[in-house]
Design an enzyme around this catalytic site. Structure first.
Site, mmCIF file in Angstrom:
data_model
loop_
_atom_site.group_PDB
_atom_site.id
_atom_site.type_symbol
_atom_site.label_atom_id
_atom_site.label_comp_id
_atom_site.label_asym_id
_atom_site.label_seq_id
_atom_site.Cartn_x
_atom_site.Cartn_y
_atom_site.Cartn_z
ATOM 1 C CG PHE A 50 -1.850 1.242 1.182
ATOM 2 C CD1 PHE A 50 -3.027 1.203 0.452
ATOM 3 C CD2 PHE A 50 -1.506 2.423 1.819
ATOM 4 C CE1 PHE A 50 -3.856 2.326 0.365
ATOM 5 C CE2 PHE A 50 -2.324 3.547 1.736
ATOM 6 C CZ PHE A 50 -3.508 3.493 1.014
ATOM 7 C CG ASP A 62 5.665 3.717 1.761
ATOM 8 O OD1 ASP A 62 5.656 4.317 2.847
ATOM 9 O OD2 ASP A 62 4.651 3.618 1.030
ATOM 10 C CE LYS A 70 -0.961 5.495 7.676
ATOM 11 N NZ LYS A 70 -0.569 5.045 6.352
HETATM 12 C C1 PLP Z 1 -0.814 5.315 4.975
HETATM 13 C C2 PLP Z 1 0.258 4.937 4.044
HETATM 14 C C3 PLP Z 1 0.504 5.651 2.855
HETATM 15 C C4 PLP Z 1 -0.370 6.800 2.425
HETATM 16 O O1 PLP Z 1 -0.288 7.872 3.309
HETATM 17 P P1 PLP Z 1 -1.375 9.048 3.208
HETATM 18 O O2 PLP Z 1 -0.898 10.055 4.202
HETATM 19 O O3 PLP Z 1 -2.695 8.434 3.574
HETATM 20 O O4 PLP Z 1 -1.367 9.539 1.817
HETATM 21 C C5 PLP Z 1 1.569 5.276 2.064
HETATM 22 N N1 PLP Z 1 2.356 4.247 2.401
HETATM 23 C C6 PLP Z 1 2.163 3.528 3.524
HETATM 24 C C7 PLP Z 1 3.090 2.410 3.852
HETATM 25 C C8 PLP Z 1 1.096 3.830 4.371
HETATM 26 O O5 PLP Z 1 0.883 3.105 5.469
#
Ligand code: PLP
Length: 409
Positions: A139, A225, A254
């Protein structure tokens, strides 16, 4: 307005893109939150792995408030003191030499992808290297590019044609990565150190180090990420530290702002060339809000408070304690929960039946939990969580399971 009135109003005025649980929250302190009707909830979600310091942390609040009184936004036409200090705070705690600030996880990943494309094209002189390698089950966000690299088809439905030039390979599989990278068609590979939204999937030991070697051999940009795993969530500053390896680029969001929206792309000096403005050239990448003083003051406060309160160590200890307790539930309720996994305070319980039934029942009993993947209930509490609160959380989950939730249907 009463909770019922607010829920009715929400039904009228909010886009129904998702279905929140039917409670209207209005106050939080530490690991507890309250709805407008005065019901108290134990928060084991922390705003989806965001509020590491918990809610209304006194020192965090004081520092953000004082920044609010000084300067909130000034644009990137000028430097601001908080942005420079926030970059320094990340550089000091990571592999990175330089930081670019933006406003969310998706936006940070967009920046990282643009960096990789432009690096190959402009710096490495390999404009044909455009392919982006991502992993099945990942994700990475909801914008057009990040939803396309997200390796879960359910997020793609209705949005075609998707951004192309993307290949998804199996997560945790170095042979697949070797095949994808050896032709040197890829500008980058992007992976989560733990697939979080995908179901708290921890890759086999050596996977991230193997990717590092492959990227070095082929001149591919390695992007981690760390939007969910970063900033202490796994008990180290960044999730990749558990594998003793560093990327070229790391994305954060986050947990970085303690709840104030902020994203960041952290990178090596070399990778930074990918988004460096050439003399007389156009600005390759930028954002209006990114790096604003309020968000950056929040990030500095989060990083310094994590350190001052010894929270990394605490995340490790609390995570091990919680993991042990969840493993007991797996033994007690083999027909309901089949396993538990994770690292630090990012933990998943694999459910035989519907995980949403477990989270809904838990909420009715006063605990906030979220779902990850198709069959996992996720625990991502604030780092400040105490033993009695973890015991209470496990007790609530136990009673939810005892009432039949999570059983295979
Ligand atoms: C939540 C998340 C995203 C997206 O972040 P947003 O602030 O909602 O755009 C991208 N990568 C990972 C691993 C995430 O957990």
């Amino acid at each position: 307005m009463t909770q019922a009135d607010l829920l009715a109003l929400a039904d009228q005025v909010l886009l129904k893109n998702n279905k929140p649980q039917p409670v209207v929250l209005s106050k939080g302190r530490g690991c507890e939150v309250w709805d407008v009707a005065g019901n108290r909830y134990l928060d084991m979600t922390a705003g989806i792995a965001v509020c590491g310091l918990g809610h209304s942390h006194p020192e965090f609040t004081r520092r953000v408030q004082s920044q609010l009184e000084r300067l909130v936004h000034i644009s990137n036409l000028y430097y601001n003191d908080q942005q420079i200090q926030a970059a320094k705070a990340i550089v000091d705690r990571s592999f990175a030499d330089r930081v670019f600030f933006c406003n969310s996880g998706a936006e940070a990943n967009e920046g990282a992808l643009k960096l990789a494309r432009r690096y190959q094209s402009v710096v490495a002189g390999a404009p044909q290297r455009t392919k982006i390698i991502s992993t099945v089950g990942s994700f990475h966000g909801r914008t057009f590019a990040t939803v396309a690299i997200t390796g879960q088809p359910k997020y793609h439905e209705g949005f075609g044609p998707l951004v192309d030039g993307i290949e998804h390979i199996a997560y945790g599989d170095l042979d697949a990565a070797t095949k994808a990278l050896e032709g040197r068609h890829a500008c980058c590979i992007i992976v989560e150190p733990i697939q979080a939204e995908g179901g708290i999937i921890v890759p086999p030991p050596g996977y991230l180090a193997g990717l590092r070697r492959l990227c070095d051999d082929t001149g591919t940009i390695l992007i981690f990420d760390e939007v969910q795993t970063g900033v202490g969530r796994t008990g180290r500053w960044f999730g990749h530290e558990h594998d003793d390896v560093t990327p070229d680029v790391m994305t954060l969001a986050k947990g970085l702002g303690g709840g104030v929206p902020i994203g960041a792309v952290a990178m090596t000096e070399k990778a930074a060339l990918g988004l460096t403005q050439a003399a007389g050239g156009a600005v390759p990448h930028a954002t209006t809000f990114g790096g604003n003083p309020l968000a950056c003051a929040s990030a500095i406060a989060v990083l310094e408070i994590i350190e001052a309160e010894g929270l990394l160590e605490r995340v490790t200890q609390s995570g091990e304690y919680l993991g042990g307790k969840l493993a007991e539930l797996v033994r007690e309720f083999p027909g309901h929960v089949t396993g538990t996994r994770g690292r630090g305070l990012l933990r998943g319980v694999v459910v035989a039946g519907a995980p949403a039934q477990v989270t809904a029942k838990a909420r009715e009993k006063g605990m906030l939990l979220s779902v990850a993947g198709s069959n996992v209930v996720r625990f991502a509490p604030p780092f400040i969580v105490e033993r009695p609160q973890l015991d209470e959380a496990v007790g609530i989950l136990r009673s939810v399971l005892a009432e039949g939730a999570g059983k295979a249907s």
